[in-house]
Design an enzyme around this catalytic site. Structure first.
Site, PDB file in Angstrom:
ATOM      1  N   MET A 169    -103.160  58.594  14.876  1.00  0.00           N
ATOM      2  CA  MET A 169    -104.380  57.801  14.688  1.00  0.00           C
ATOM      3  C   MET A 169    -104.894  57.787  13.249  1.00  0.00           C
ATOM      4  O   MET A 169    -106.032  57.390  13.014  1.00  0.00           O
ATOM      5  CB  MET A 169    -105.471  58.302  15.633  1.00  0.00           C
ATOM      6  CG  MET A 169    -105.123  58.089  17.093  1.00  0.00           C
ATOM      7  SD  MET A 169    -104.805  56.343  17.465  1.00  0.00           S
ATOM      8  CE  MET A 169    -104.556  56.400  19.236  1.00  0.00           C
ATOM      9  N   LYS A 170    -104.079  58.216  12.306  1.00  0.00           N
ATOM     10  CA  LYS A 170    -104.501  58.138  10.900  1.00  0.00           C
ATOM     11  C   LYS A 170    -103.761  56.986  10.217  1.00  0.00           C
ATOM     12  O   LYS A 170    -102.602  56.727  10.530  1.00  0.00           O
ATOM     13  CB  LYS A 170    -104.190  59.454  10.177  1.00  0.00           C
ATOM     14  CG  LYS A 170    -104.949  60.652  10.732  1.00  0.00           C
ATOM     15  CD  LYS A 170    -106.423  60.588  10.386  1.00  0.00           C
ATOM     16  CE  LYS A 170    -107.227  61.712  11.014  1.00  0.00           C
ATOM     17  NZ  LYS A 170    -107.304  61.672  12.486  1.00  0.00           N
ATOM     18  N   ASN A 220     -94.127  52.025  14.662  1.00  0.00           N
ATOM     19  CA  ASN A 220     -95.367  52.331  15.389  1.00  0.00           C
ATOM     20  C   ASN A 220     -95.368  51.667  16.769  1.00  0.00           C
ATOM     21  O   ASN A 220     -94.766  50.619  16.975  1.00  0.00           O
ATOM     22  CB  ASN A 220     -96.587  51.845  14.595  1.00  0.00           C
ATOM     23  CG  ASN A 220     -97.892  52.273  15.237  1.00  0.00           C
ATOM     24  OD1 ASN A 220     -98.021  53.405  15.727  1.00  0.00           O
ATOM     25  ND2 ASN A 220     -98.868  51.384  15.269  1.00  0.00           N
ATOM     26  N   HIS A 261     -98.047  50.250  19.615  1.00  0.00           N
ATOM     27  CA  HIS A 261     -99.456  49.854  19.731  1.00  0.00           C
ATOM     28  C   HIS A 261     -99.731  49.294  21.128  1.00  0.00           C
ATOM     29  O   HIS A 261     -98.977  48.459  21.623  1.00  0.00           O
ATOM     30  CB  HIS A 261     -99.821  48.818  18.657  1.00  0.00           C
ATOM     31  CG  HIS A 261    -101.277  48.522  18.658  1.00  0.00           C
ATOM     32  ND1 HIS A 261    -102.212  49.366  18.090  1.00  0.00           N
ATOM     33  CD2 HIS A 261    -101.973  47.507  19.221  1.00  0.00           C
ATOM     34  CE1 HIS A 261    -103.417  48.873  18.298  1.00  0.00           C
ATOM     35  NE2 HIS A 261    -103.301  47.747  18.976  1.00  0.00           N
TER      36      HIS A 261
HETATM   37  C1  GAR Z   1    -100.455  55.237  23.228  1.00  0.00           C
HETATM   38  O1  GAR Z   1    -101.022  54.382  24.207  1.00  0.00           O
HETATM   39  C2  GAR Z   1    -100.202  54.464  21.950  1.00  0.00           C
HETATM   40  O2  GAR Z   1     -99.834  53.130  22.167  1.00  0.00           O
HETATM   41  C3  GAR Z   1    -101.548  54.556  21.287  1.00  0.00           C
HETATM   42  O3  GAR Z   1    -101.968  55.871  21.536  1.00  0.00           O
HETATM   43  C4  GAR Z   1    -101.474  56.292  22.800  1.00  0.00           C
HETATM   44  C5  GAR Z   1    -100.861  57.659  22.638  1.00  0.00           C
HETATM   45  O4  GAR Z   1    -100.581  58.244  23.883  1.00  0.00           O
HETATM   46  N1  GAR Z   1    -101.474  54.273  19.882  1.00  0.00           N
HETATM   47  C6  GAR Z   1    -102.420  53.622  19.216  1.00  0.00           C
HETATM   48  O5  GAR Z   1    -103.456  53.236  19.721  1.00  0.00           O
HETATM   49  C7  GAR Z   1    -102.119  53.401  17.746  1.00  0.00           C
HETATM   50  N2  GAR Z   1    -103.129  52.582  17.155  1.00  0.00           N
HETATM   51  P1  GAR Z   1     -99.704  59.565  23.952  1.00  0.00           P
HETATM   52  O6  GAR Z   1    -100.319  60.551  22.936  1.00  0.00           O
HETATM   53  O7  GAR Z   1     -99.818  60.056  25.348  1.00  0.00           O
HETATM   54  O8  GAR Z   1     -98.298  59.193  23.572  1.00  0.00           O
END
Ligand code: GAR
Length: 186
Positions: free
Chosen positions: A86-87, A103, A105
């Site tokens: 998230m950085k 990445n 998303h």
């Molecule tokens: C996932 O849904 C991913 O798509 C999202 O964080 C979640 C992580 O879940 N990423 C973002 O929002 C990036 N901007 P996890 O830690 O269980 O893999």
């Protein structure tokens, strides 16, 4: 030879675990987390994957990225896989790994960029959202799209059921997209 990979995560790490347990031809050298409380750390311990905590709160932006770069060099990392990281990485950092940072998303980009892709789509009331895998460039969630899949939001969905549906697609799509990336690198 298997590609040396670092996975970067900030939270639960379910995608990290899914990648570790996949049949991808990669060598996962290290998990890097920016948050000392990330559950991903417990998963790394259970899965026997080396992990490093680079606590963003203990660093300036510059020293945070320098520390990550040092770890990437130490492990001879060739591909960086962001899994709920998230950085925002600086253009300078990204230029050092051009076309080597991927990445995941949780929306159909370019809609619902940012940290809350699932919630933002749900609250907006769209009927279709989805999952995107893309290369990271110097913009926010703007890099070239590798794979994308739609998820229908039904009237009966809650934020929780939508999150489950998105994660289910993520687990499959991220592996498929990473396979495509690895094939292209050969
Ligand atoms: C996932 O849904 C991913 O798509 C999202 O964080 C979640 C992580 O879940 N990423 C973002 O929002 C990036 N901007 P996890 O830690 O269980 O893999």
């Amino acid at each position: 030879m298997a590609t040396n990979v670092a996975i970067l995560a900030s939270g639960s790490g379910s995608n990290f675990q899914n990648i570790v347990q996949s049949d991808l031809d990669i060598s996962i050298k290290v998990l890097i987390v920016d948050n000392p409380h990330a559950y991903a750390i417990e998963r790394a311990k259970n899965l026997d994957v080396p992990y490093r905590i680079v606590d963003r709160k203990q660093h300036t932006k510059d020293s945070f990225e320098k520390e990550i770069l040092t770890i990437l060099k130490e492990y001879e990392v060739e591909l960086i896989v962001l899994a709920g990281f998230m950085k925002i990485l600086s253009p300078d950092f990204i230029s050092k790994y051009e076309d080597k940072i991927i990445n995941l998303h949780p929306s159909l980009l370019p809609s619902f960029k940012g940290r809350e892709g699932i919630k933002d789509a749900f609250e907006y009331g769209v009927k279709v959202t989805g999952v995107t895998v893309h290369y990271v460039d110097s913009g926010i969630d703007t890099g070239m799209i590798i794979a994308q899949e739609a998820v229908i939001i039904e009237d009966k969905d809650t934020l929780e059921t939508l999150e489950e549906k998105i994660h289910e697609v993520e687990y499959r799509l991220y592996i498929e997209a990473l396979k495509m990336v690895l094939e292209e690198r050969q």
